[in-house]
Design a protein around this motif. Structure first.
Motif, PDB file in Angstrom:
ATOM      1  N   GLY A   1       7.406   4.176   4.668  1.00 12.87           N
ATOM      2  CA  GLY A   1       7.436   2.726   4.481  1.00 12.87           C
ATOM      3  C   GLY A   1       6.169   2.092   5.014  1.00 12.87           C
ATOM      4  O   GLY A   1       5.061   2.532   4.708  1.00 12.87           O
ATOM      5  N   ASP A   2       6.312   1.066   5.859  1.00 13.73           N
ATOM      6  CA  ASP A   2       5.148   0.363   6.414  1.00 13.73           C
ATOM      7  C   ASP A   2       4.754   0.872   7.799  1.00 13.73           C
ATOM      8  O   ASP A   2       3.929   0.279   8.477  1.00 13.73           O
ATOM      9  N   LYS A   3       5.316   2.009   8.230  1.00 14.23           N
ATOM     10  CA  LYS A   3       5.024   2.551   9.556  1.00 14.23           C
ATOM     11  C   LYS A   3       4.267   3.875   9.432  1.00 14.23           C
ATOM     12  O   LYS A   3       4.517   4.689   8.536  1.00 14.23           O
ATOM     13  N   VAL A   4       3.333   4.074  10.362  1.00 19.36           N
ATOM     14  CA  VAL A   4       2.577   5.317  10.440  1.00 19.36           C
ATOM     15  C   VAL A   4       2.608   5.780  11.892  1.00 19.36           C
ATOM     16  O   VAL A   4       2.328   4.996  12.808  1.00 19.36           O
ATOM     17  N   VAL A   5       2.946   7.051  12.092  1.00 25.29           N
ATOM     18  CA  VAL A   5       2.980   7.639  13.429  1.00 25.29           C
ATOM     19  C   VAL A   5       1.763   8.544  13.581  1.00 25.29           C
ATOM     20  O   VAL A   5       1.472   9.372  12.711  1.00 25.29           O
TER      21      VAL A   5
ATOM     22  N   MET B   1       0.840  -1.191   0.000  1.00 27.03           N
ATOM     23  CA  MET B   1       0.000   0.000   0.000  1.00 27.03           C
ATOM     24  C   MET B   1       0.879   1.245   0.000  1.00 27.03           C
ATOM     25  O   MET B   1       2.008   1.221   0.485  1.00 27.03           O
ATOM     26  N   SER B   2       0.318   2.325  -0.478  1.00 27.31           N
ATOM     27  CA  SER B   2       1.051   3.581  -0.516  1.00 27.31           C
ATOM     28  C   SER B   2       1.087   4.222   0.872  1.00 27.31           C
ATOM     29  O   SER B   2       0.286   3.888   1.758  1.00 27.31           O
ATOM     30  N   ILE B   3       1.986   5.166   1.018  1.00 26.98           N
ATOM     31  CA  ILE B   3       2.074   5.908   2.278  1.00 26.98           C
ATOM     32  C   ILE B   3       0.764   6.634   2.547  1.00 26.98           C
ATOM     33  O   ILE B   3       0.256   6.627   3.674  1.00 26.98           O
ATOM     34  N   ASP B   4       0.184   7.245   1.528  1.00 32.25           N
ATOM     35  CA  ASP B   4      -1.096   7.951   1.720  1.00 32.25           C
ATOM     36  C   ASP B   4      -2.206   6.989   2.133  1.00 32.25           C
ATOM     37  O   ASP B   4      -3.040   7.324   2.978  1.00 32.25           O
ATOM     38  N   ALA B   5      -2.221   5.798   1.558  1.00 34.97           N
ATOM     39  CA  ALA B   5      -3.225   4.796   1.937  1.00 34.97           C
ATOM     40  C   ALA B   5      -3.029   4.364   3.394  1.00 34.97           C
ATOM     41  O   ALA B   5      -4.012   4.186   4.131  1.00 34.97           O
ATOM     42  N   ASN B   6      -1.788   4.205   3.818  1.00 34.71           N
ATOM     43  CA  ASN B   6      -1.514   3.831   5.214  1.00 34.71           C
ATOM     44  C   ASN B   6      -1.954   4.927   6.174  1.00 34.71           C
ATOM     45  O   ASN B   6      -2.518   4.645   7.244  1.00 34.71           O
TER      46      ASN B   6
END
Length: 144
Positions: free
Chosen positions: A74-78, A1-6
């Motif tokens: 990447g695969d992380k969201v804060v 998934m994209s960063i925006d999607a995450n």
């Protein structure tokens, strides 16, 4: 998934927390999800996440979390969040005070295949407890 999607997943999760939405937790949280939170230890998966949210909703029925910042790489969201609620049920051993309290926190989520698989969370527990204890002291005639 994209960063925006995450990032959008995190915003949807905040909405689900505010609604205490079990169906949304099932859609957003992987079965192997692990929540790392010292205050609210929980079992894995969507049920565990909902159990953690339920602790806050039981104590603060009008609990509302606001996403202040959502940052991803990447695969992380804060997520940096604030929350408010009226203390109507016991929380961390403090009897209901009827007072509105506010507190803040941060969470780091790891996303895989469009679902949350892991989260590290922390919030201002000391500040929250000070507000609850101050409110309890005022209610009990203990001063300000």
């Amino acid at each position: 998934m994209s960063i925006d999607a995450n990032k959008e997943l995190v915003r949807r999760l905040v909405e689900a927390i505010n609604r205490d939405d079990a169906a949304a937790f099932e859609a957003l949280v992987a079965p192997e999800f692990l929540l790392r939170d010292a205050v609210v230890p929980t079992p894995r998966g969507p049920a565990g996440f909902r159990e953690a949210a339920a602790v806050f909703h039981a104590a603060f029925p009008d609990f509302e979390e606001t996403a202040e910042d959502v940052i991803a790489e990447g695969d992380k969201v804060v997520l940096r969040w604030t929350a408010r609620g009226t203390h109507r049920g016991e929380f961390l051993g403090v009897a209901p005070t009827g007072r509105v309290i506010g507190f803040s926190g941060m969470a780091v989520f790891r996303v895989a295949d469009g679902k949350f698989v892991e989260s590290w969370q922390c919030h201002d527990r000391q500040g929250m407890l000070r507000q609850l204890e101050r409110a309890a002291a005022c209610e009990g005639g203990g001063g300000r």
